[in-house]
Each structure stands twice: as C-alpha cells, then as structure tokens.
Design a protein around this motif. Structure first.
Motif, PDB file in Angstrom:
ATOM      1  N   PRO A  13     -46.828  20.907  24.923  1.00  0.00           N
ATOM      2  CA  PRO A  13     -48.211  21.039  24.444  1.00  0.00           C
ATOM      3  C   PRO A  13     -49.121  21.678  25.474  1.00  0.00           C
ATOM      4  CG  PRO A  13     -47.666  18.747  24.938  1.00  0.00           C
ATOM      5  CD  PRO A  13     -46.390  19.510  24.983  1.00  0.00           C
ATOM      6  N   ASP A  17     -53.628  22.301  22.572  1.00  0.00           N
ATOM      7  CA  ASP A  17     -52.919  21.348  21.706  1.00  0.00           C
ATOM      8  C   ASP A  17     -53.387  19.923  21.974  1.00  0.00           C
ATOM      9  OD1 ASP A  17     -51.374  23.407  20.617  1.00  0.00           O
ATOM     10  OD2 ASP A  17     -49.816  23.174  22.144  1.00  0.00           O
ATOM     11  N   ARG A  18     -53.563  19.602  23.257  1.00  0.00           N
ATOM     12  CA  ARG A  18     -54.000  18.244  23.618  1.00  0.00           C
ATOM     13  C   ARG A  18     -55.432  17.984  23.153  1.00  0.00           C
ATOM     14  NH1 ARG A  18     -50.204  15.913  26.818  1.00  0.00           N
ATOM     15  NH2 ARG A  18     -48.731  17.320  27.841  1.00  0.00           N
ATOM     16  N   LYS A  21     -55.233  17.405  19.434  1.00  0.00           N
ATOM     17  CA  LYS A  21     -54.730  16.061  19.176  1.00  0.00           C
ATOM     18  C   LYS A  21     -55.820  15.024  19.402  1.00  0.00           C
ATOM     19  CE  LYS A  21     -51.383  12.635  20.750  1.00  0.00           C
ATOM     20  NZ  LYS A  21     -50.221  12.338  21.630  1.00  0.00           N
ATOM     21  N   ALA A  22     -56.567  15.156  20.479  1.00  0.00           N
ATOM     22  CA  ALA A  22     -57.642  14.200  20.762  1.00  0.00           C
ATOM     23  C   ALA A  22     -58.680  14.194  19.636  1.00  0.00           C
ATOM     24  CB  ALA A  22     -58.301  14.541  22.095  1.00  0.00           C
ATOM     25  N   THR A  87     -50.069  17.101  17.150  1.00  0.00           N
ATOM     26  CA  THR A  87     -51.522  17.008  17.012  1.00  0.00           C
ATOM     27  C   THR A  87     -51.959  15.849  16.131  1.00  0.00           C
ATOM     28  OG1 THR A  87     -51.535  18.597  15.174  1.00  0.00           O
ATOM     29  CG2 THR A  87     -51.847  19.475  17.398  1.00  0.00           C
TER      30      THR A  87
END
Length: 364
Positions: A13, A17-18, A21-22, A87
């Motif tokens: 990731p 991407d992080r 996801k958050a 995600t």
C-alpha cells in the motif's frame, strides 16, 4: 516436493492507499443518515434501496478506478483487487494466532500441489475448536488470502473458532477443475488431521464468498458423492452457482454495483476450459441432480448483486431436498460485502449474522 506458490500478491500500500483506507474506516463509523448526505438520494431498484455507505463507497471507487479487471494485464488486476480490499478492511483485528503455513497436499500425485494457507485462532494452543475452512472470492482468477484477511479475522474473533484460509490455485495458470480439486483436498486434509491441527473433528465447516462460495458448495457435493464424511456446515456468501445461464439479477445489477456482468464473463471464460464445463456441477453446483444429504447451510446474498438470484436458487434447492438452510437476502448490499467490514456497518452486521448461523449450525 513442489514449492507452493506465494500466498501474497505483488501489492504494497502506498501513502495514498493508506489515506484512502483511513477515510473509508472513518466513514464506516458514521451513521448512515450522515453518509447519505454525501452519497445523495439512495438508488432504488427492484424495491430495494442501496445502503448509503456502499453508495458513497462506489462513488469513491469509481473516481479512483484504474479500469475494469478484464481490460487490465493480469498482474495489474490482481494488485487492484488487493488495493481495493485493503482500503475497506478497517482497523486491524488482533487474534491470539495468525500464522502462515503450508498444507502438504502434493504427495506423489503430479497434479497436486502443496498450498499456502493462513490459520486464525482466538486462542493459543491446540484446544480443539470448531473450524471454518474459507475459500476466498475473486472469480477463480483474482483475490488471495491477503485480500480476505480482514474477513477471516472478523469471523474468527466474532465466532470464537479457528479459520483456515486456503490459497487454492487459480486461472489462467490453473484451469478448472484445479481449484475444485484443491478445495476438496484441503477439506480432506483438515478432516483427516483434525487432532494435529487442534480442530474439533465433528465441527468442521467450509465457506467462502463468490467463487469461494462456489468451491465450498462443490466440496460438500463432491465428498457426499464419494461416500465420505462431509463438512458439518456450509457458509455461502454471494455464491456463484450456475455458469450455464444468466438470471434477472444480471439484467438489473449487471453494471454499476462493483461486480459487473462483464466481470463475470471474464472470470468464467478465464477459468473454464470450454463451454462444456459450464454444465459440469463442479463448476455449476446448481445443476447437480441430487441435493439430498448435503450439510446444513447459511446462504447470504446481496440485493444489488448480479449473482443474487442464482445464490437464492441454490438455497431453495437445498431446502426442497430437505436440507436445513437459512437464506438471507441483504437487500441494501452489493457484491461482495464480506470484504467491507471496515467501511460499512451493514457489512459487519451481515457478517455477524452469518457467524451466528454458523454457530447454530455447528452447535457450539
């Protein structure tokens, strides 16, 4: 001994991407009425209203989309699935044991292979707990034990049982019926080595989503037909059950709800050797001649899913044959909701409900 293929796809990731996801995890903690403000008026089809978290998620995914899987090089499509799953996976779920291992299935048969797998357990030690053998979705072409890691963690923690996620061989490298043979061999290995694995031999279930649900259903049919001890329960999420025909739900939801009709064409054409395979019950378990004597089941379908109708047809066939089965249509959800435990309360609720059915079916 042949070396197993890697259980991990080529995906790491990125910062973007992080961050995605958050954002998805944060939105997944918000009530639906707030999300609806961002998602807009709910889409309504066939008397159903799309869940606001999924409606908003589909909008986000469309903006981040790299294209359709069938139009990508295979490696890119596999990375894209891993990214998508990452995600919406939510905050990490800690368990006593999460361990990668290899199932020694090859033996002396050149057609067999040792398979990577991942074991999840809510307890340390070899206490004989019930087990769910899980086969991931992805159209027999995409997906992995990594893409479904959050799902398996959720089931293991919520259900208080062990989960073994199997990385069966996929197309186009391995065509039908290789995935079926791997799934059956995996169940037989667990069944025959339950004591060594710390598994209650009377409480071994099989399950999976989409293509994985297809494989779980076929494992039950194949072991029954062989006169063997079958799984004690089958947990089928949005299962693909019939490659020989298309249903009304394909017409209603074949575009715009994550899984598309063209995706399914791509998966089936990549997985099968020829059109003759479409009539084989190992590919289309709905076409089996006999449904009696199969394990009890819970079948969970999504209201906005092209596979909705064939999954429900499978549940009705089981019921008509006297098999104990619970069928639940989650009217507001899309395919495959089981992966979205971190992004949608309705997905978590559906998964928790299914785990409850599993516990009832295994009587623990």
């Amino acid at each position: 001994m042949r070396s197993p293929m890697s259980g991990h796809r080529d995906f790491t990731p990125s910062i973007a991407d992080r961050l995605t996801k958050a954002a998805m995890t944060a939105s997944g903690a918000l009530p639906g009425r707030l999300i609806q403000l961002a998602a807009g008026a709910p889409r309504r089809i066939d008397g159903q209203a799309l869940d606001p978290h999924f409606q908003a998620g589909l909008r986000v995914m469309s903006r981040l989309s790299e294209g359709e899987y069938e139009d990508m090089p295979l490696a890119q499509a596999r990375r894209t699935v891993e990214r998508s799953a990452f995600t919406v996976s939510g905050d990490g779920i800690d368990l006593a044991v999460v361990k990668d291992l290899v199932l020694p299935l090859a033996g002396d048969d050149p057609a067999r292979a040792d398979l990577p797998a991942r074991l999840y357990s809510p307890v340390h030690g070899d206490e004989p707990l019930p087990m769910l053998i899980f086969f991931h979705g992805g159209g027999w072409v995409l997906g992995s034990i990594d893409s479904h890691d959050a799902t398996c963690r959720y089931i293991a923690r919520t259900g208080g049982l062990k989960v073994l996620s199997v990385d069966y061989r996929m197309a186009p490298e391995f065509l039908f019926p290789t995935a079926v043979d791997d799934a059956v061999a995996s169940f037989r290995y667990v069944r025959d080595n339950a004591a060594t694995l710390g598994v209650d031999p009377e409480r071994i279930a099989v399950g999976g989503d989409s293509a994985g649900g297809n494989l779980a259903a076929v494992v039950c049919q194949q072991t029954r037909d062989a006169g063997e001890k079958t799984p004690a329960f089958q947990l089928l999420f949005v299962p693909a059950t019939n490659m020989s025909a298309r249903t009304r739900s394909f017409e209603l939801f074949g575009e715009g709800f994550f899984l598309t009709a063209k995706n399914m064409d791509f998966y089936e054409n990549t997985y099968l050797r020829s059109d003759d395979d479409r009539l084989d019950p190992r590919a289309s378990p709905l076409l089996a001649e006999d449904f009696s004597g199969l394990p009890p089941a819970h079948v969970a379908t999504g209201g906005f899913d092209p596979l909705r109708d064939e999954g429900e047809a499978y549940a009705r066939k089981l019921a008509d044959a006297g098999v104990k089965v619970s069928l639940r249509r989650h009217e507001t959800l899309v395919h495959p909701f089981v992966n979205a435990v971190g992004a949608a309360p309705a997905a978590r609720a559906a998964l928790s409900e299914a785990v409850g059915a599993l516990r009832m079916g295994l009587a623990y």
